[in-house]
Write an enzyme that holds these catalytic residues in place. Structure first.
Site, PDB file in Angstrom:
ATOM      1  N   ASP A 106      26.161  -6.490  46.863  1.00  0.00           N
ATOM      2  CA  ASP A 106      27.177  -5.660  47.529  1.00  0.00           C
ATOM      3  C   ASP A 106      28.344  -6.447  47.842  1.00  0.00           C
ATOM      4  OD1 ASP A 106      28.169  -3.333  48.511  1.00  0.00           O
ATOM      5  OD2 ASP A 106      27.123  -3.396  50.401  1.00  0.00           O
ATOM      6  N   GLY A 140      34.017  -4.518  45.795  1.00  0.00           N
ATOM      7  CA  GLY A 140      35.043  -3.617  45.944  1.00  0.00           C
ATOM      8  C   GLY A 140      35.921  -4.495  47.070  1.00  0.00           C
ATOM      9  N   ASN A 196      25.792   5.856  42.209  1.00  0.00           N
ATOM     10  CA  ASN A 196      26.939   5.403  41.918  1.00  0.00           C
ATOM     11  C   ASN A 196      28.058   6.082  40.728  1.00  0.00           C
ATOM     12  OD1 ASN A 196      26.041   1.827  42.018  1.00  0.00           O
ATOM     13  ND2 ASN A 196      27.050   3.154  43.629  1.00  0.00           N
TER      14      ASN A 196
HETATM   15  C1  FPP Z   1      28.443  -2.812  44.918  1.00  0.00           C
HETATM   16  O1  FPP Z   1      29.680  -3.324  45.459  1.00  0.00           O
HETATM   17  C2  FPP Z   1      28.114  -3.357  43.562  1.00  0.00           C
HETATM   18  C3  FPP Z   1      27.955  -2.509  42.410  1.00  0.00           C
HETATM   19  C4  FPP Z   1      28.078  -1.048  42.531  1.00  0.00           C
HETATM   20  C5  FPP Z   1      27.961  -3.293  41.219  1.00  0.00           C
HETATM   21  C6  FPP Z   1      27.035  -4.416  41.513  1.00  0.00           C
HETATM   22  C7  FPP Z   1      27.089  -5.158  40.043  1.00  0.00           C
HETATM   23  C8  FPP Z   1      27.365  -6.456  39.790  1.00  0.00           C
HETATM   24  C9  FPP Z   1      27.561  -7.213  40.891  1.00  0.00           C
HETATM   25  C10 FPP Z   1      27.441  -6.942  38.484  1.00  0.00           C
HETATM   26  C11 FPP Z   1      26.033  -6.570  37.793  1.00  0.00           C
HETATM   27  C12 FPP Z   1      25.910  -7.214  36.418  1.00  0.00           C
HETATM   28  C13 FPP Z   1      25.017  -6.383  35.703  1.00  0.00           C
HETATM   29  C14 FPP Z   1      24.789  -7.144  34.485  1.00  0.00           C
HETATM   30  C15 FPP Z   1      24.616  -5.307  35.819  1.00  0.00           C
HETATM   31  P1  FPP Z   1      30.741  -2.208  45.879  1.00  0.00           P
HETATM   32  O2  FPP Z   1      31.330  -1.897  44.869  1.00  0.00           O
HETATM   33  O3  FPP Z   1      30.142  -1.077  46.564  1.00  0.00           O
HETATM   34  O4  FPP Z   1      31.697  -3.017  46.938  1.00  0.00           O
HETATM   35  P2  FPP Z   1      32.187  -2.446  48.294  1.00  0.00           P
HETATM   36  O5  FPP Z   1      31.077  -2.116  49.180  1.00  0.00           O
HETATM   37  O6  FPP Z   1      32.911  -3.722  48.794  1.00  0.00           O
HETATM   38  O7  FPP Z   1      33.258  -1.411  47.964  1.00  0.00           O
END
Ligand code: FPP
Length: 259
Positions: A30, A33, A78
């Site tokens: 996490d 973003g 998501n």
């Molecule tokens: C949450 O952070 C993260 C995700 C929804 C995507 C996670 C995926 C990866 C780190 C790469 C994965 C790689 C593979 C191979 C699947 P967020 O976007 O919710 O962050 P935020 O809370 O800061 O907005």
């Protein structure tokens, strides 16, 4: 504590005084973003940086004697993100496997992709299937990517599978046990995670491994996933080693104290 000659469970100290590493570590990756926002970058670049962090941790985990690593890549919730971000998230497994699958295969890593294949593009399904097929004989390390995964959906699917067995006359309702139910989950055959790590400061499970988390220790870390390194994983293990895992029982000294 482990009795002499007992194999210590994860987190316990063996006769050599060394804490036994967690067999299975699960991570909610996490903070992509926020990482991007702090740099004035689009969120998509945060996700790309997240893939680089994943590569670092997949390399570091076996060196710390971790045998299973499960990471949360895309949740069933998501889909509600903006279309452009969903498209970027859908491209991540390809981005990862294109650069790393050959090495994973060579190094004995068995790759699994859990979660629903429904709604994924044909290309993406092909890539996930290929990663699983090419590594099916490996057992040096187990990497599971949870993608289009939801813990509740996993439980409902397992219940449906059991109901179908009953309807087909292959099981009786009374045959259900925790072990049988666990075997019907997408993680069937894997040990439950000993520790679930969530970086980024958030402290919740977000529908990740609901059943499997029953006795997991939780470690929350104040670092955004794209900045996550082997050093953070080591710090998470150090925190895990301080925990006293009782599985609902009491430790021997406390049992004596209560008579
Ligand atoms: C949450 O952070 C993260 C995700 C929804 C995507 C996670 C995926 C990866 C780190 C790469 C994965 C790689 C593979 C191979 C699947 P967020 O976007 O919710 O962050 P935020 O809370 O800061 O907005």
């Amino acid at each position: 504590m482990a009795a002499p000659n007992d194999t210590p469970t994860a987190g316990e100290r063996g006769q050599d005084g060394q804490a036994h590493p967690p067999l299975h570590v699960a991570i909610v990756m996490d903070g992509n973003g926020r990482w991007a926002k702090r740099r004035g970058l689009p969120r998509t670049l945060g996700h790309r940086a997240g893939v680089e962090a994943l590569k670092r941790i997949v390399e570091a985990a076996p060196k710390l004697n971790i045998k299973w690593l499960t990471v949360f890549g895309f949740s069933t919730e998501n889909w509600s993100r903006p279309a452009a971000e969903v498209a970027e998230l859908m491209a991540l497994p390809k981005r990862y496997f294109e650069t790393d699958l050959a090495r994973l295969e060579r190094e004995g890593v068995r790759v699994g992709v859990i979660g629903s294949r429904q709604g994924l593009s044909r290309d993406l399904v092909k890539i996930c299937d290929e990663a699983e097929r090419r590594t099916v004989g490996n057992d040096a390390f187990f990497l599971t990517v949870a993608f289009n995964y939801g813990g509740k959906a996993d439980i409902v699917d397992a219940a449906r599978r059991f109901a179908e067995d009953v309807a087909a006359g292959q099981a009786e309702p009374g045959d259900i046990t925790e072990a049988r139910f666990a075997s019907l989950l997408s993680t069937g055959g894997a040990p439950d995670p000993d520790v679930i790590i969530r970086p980024s400061g958030e402290q919740r499970l977000s529908n990740f491994m609901l059943w499997q988390a029953a006795y997991a220790e939780f470690v929350f870390q104040d670092v955004l996933w794209p900045d996550y390194s082997a050093h953070h994983l080591e710090a998470a293990l150090a925190e895990f080693y301080t925990r006293n895992r009782r599985y609902g029982a009491v430790v021997a000294d406390d049992a004596l104290a209560t008579g």
